[in-house]
Design a protein around this motif. Structure first.
Motif, PDB file in Angstrom:
ATOM      1  N   LEU A 168       0.830  -1.196   0.000  1.00 21.37           N
ATOM      2  CA  LEU A 168       0.000   0.000   0.000  1.00 21.37           C
ATOM      3  C   LEU A 168       0.871   1.254   0.000  1.00 21.37           C
ATOM      4  O   LEU A 168       0.944   1.996   0.975  1.00 21.37           O
ATOM      5  CB  LEU A 168      -0.948  -0.022   1.201  1.00 21.37           C
ATOM      6  CG  LEU A 168      -1.926  -1.204   1.209  1.00 21.37           C
ATOM      7  CD1 LEU A 168      -2.835  -1.121   2.426  1.00 21.37           C
ATOM      8  CD2 LEU A 168      -2.751  -1.237  -0.080  1.00 21.37           C
ATOM      9  N   GLU A 173      -2.473   3.577  -2.781  1.00 22.71           N
ATOM     10  CA  GLU A 173      -3.530   4.158  -1.958  1.00 22.71           C
ATOM     11  C   GLU A 173      -4.308   5.223  -2.737  1.00 22.71           C
ATOM     12  O   GLU A 173      -5.556   5.256  -2.699  1.00 22.71           O
ATOM     13  CB  GLU A 173      -2.950   4.793  -0.699  1.00 22.71           C
ATOM     14  CG  GLU A 173      -4.020   5.456   0.171  1.00 22.71           C
ATOM     15  CD  GLU A 173      -3.463   6.188   1.381  1.00 22.71           C
ATOM     16  OE1 GLU A 173      -4.278   6.753   2.148  1.00 22.71           O
ATOM     17  OE2 GLU A 173      -2.230   6.203   1.563  1.00 22.71           O
ATOM     18  N   CYS A 176      -6.705   3.631  -5.149  1.00 25.45           N
ATOM     19  CA  CYS A 176      -7.873   3.032  -4.485  1.00 25.45           C
ATOM     20  C   CYS A 176      -8.867   4.092  -4.024  1.00 25.45           C
ATOM     21  O   CYS A 176     -10.082   3.887  -4.105  1.00 25.45           O
ATOM     22  CB  CYS A 176      -7.418   2.181  -3.302  1.00 25.45           C
ATOM     23  SG  CYS A 176      -6.547   0.668  -3.778  1.00 25.45           S
ATOM     24  N   ILE A 195      -9.548  -3.727  -0.696  1.00 25.50           N
ATOM     25  CA  ILE A 195      -8.371  -3.715  -1.570  1.00 25.50           C
ATOM     26  C   ILE A 195      -7.993  -5.138  -1.967  1.00 25.50           C
ATOM     27  O   ILE A 195      -7.646  -5.400  -3.129  1.00 25.50           O
ATOM     28  CB  ILE A 195      -7.196  -2.999  -0.881  1.00 25.50           C
ATOM     29  CG1 ILE A 195      -7.559  -1.541  -0.599  1.00 25.50           C
ATOM     30  CG2 ILE A 195      -5.948  -3.054  -1.762  1.00 25.50           C
ATOM     31  CD1 ILE A 195      -6.562  -0.815   0.282  1.00 25.50           C
TER      32      ILE A 195
END
Length: 234
Positions: A168, A173, A176, A195
């Motif tokens: 991540l 990030e 997402c 995720i």
């Protein structure tokens, strides 16, 4: 959710050619290759990533021979027998980065590895056999049972050792959040499940590893530095 092909084509356009893009993608080790490591190797990498967190990685790597000397090559067997009073002495050794709180994670994670081995035969096999479709479950196990292995530290250690995992990074990030995969805390159970589900779906579409997919997502949106998913590199 965006389809794999769209992500790939955007990364391809940013990199200029298929050859260039594919040269930047790396593959994880196989289960059998992971099982060649020892439990000592895992303790060493966990410790390395804990010390690298918030510090220049190059400094930690330069001092690493000293870490190996001070902590008996990260022998789980030897460290389990180390008396508590010896830990403070080792934490003040000039051959290492002297951070007592981080040094305290070594016996804690040593015990976690030992107890996991008692329950599952060996820690290395436990990690090697963990299914990639629930890799965040392994992250949570390390966070709960280990010391300072939450956040990105555990996943970075897994990646460094060759276990198939996404990481991540800021780019992943940002992707997402922009695509409304998550809207809350990055490491909450809800976000991690969302995720994981996204990457599982991309994996089904593409047949690629989580590692390659994580890199592709980063290269499709981020600053495109080489490293742990673009801008959180080594």
């Amino acid at each position: 959710m965006e389809k794999y092909q769209s992500i790939y084509e955007r990364a391809l356009a940013r990199k200029g050619s298929k050859k260039q893009l594919e040269s930047l993608l790396s593959k994880p080790l196989s289960t059998s290759q992971l099982k060649q490591f020892s439990d000592d190797d895992w303790l060493e990498e966990f410790t390395r990533k804990i010390f690298q967190s918030g510090f220049y990685w190059s400094v930690i790597n330069a001092k690493w021979p000293g870490f190996r000397e001070v902590f008996w090559d990260f022998s789980v067997e030897k460290l389990l027998m180390m008396p508590p009073e010896m830990l403070e002495q080792k934490a003040s050794d000039e051959r290492i980065v002297r951070n007592f709180k981080k040094v305290q994670t070594i016996p804690s994670n040593c015990l976690m590895i030992f107890e996991t081995a008692q329950e599952h035969g060996s820690f290395k096999d436990f990690v090697a056999d963990w299914p990639s479709e629930d890799i965040t479950g392994l992250w949570l196990y390390l966070k709960k049972r280990g010391a300072r292995l939450g956040g990105n530290t555990g996943s970075f250690a897994l990646r460094a050792m060759g276990k198939d995992t996404f990481v991540l990074s800021r780019d992943v990030e940002a992707y997402c959040r922009a695509n409304e995969i998550i809207d809350g805390g990055l490491h909450s159970k809800r976000s991690l499940d969302a995720i994981q589900s996204m990457f599982n779906d991309l994996q089904q579409q593409s047949g690629r590893s989580l590692q390659e997919l994580s890199q592709l997502v980063a290269y499709s949106v981020g600053d495109n530095y080489v490293g742990f998913e673009s801008n959180q590199g080594q």
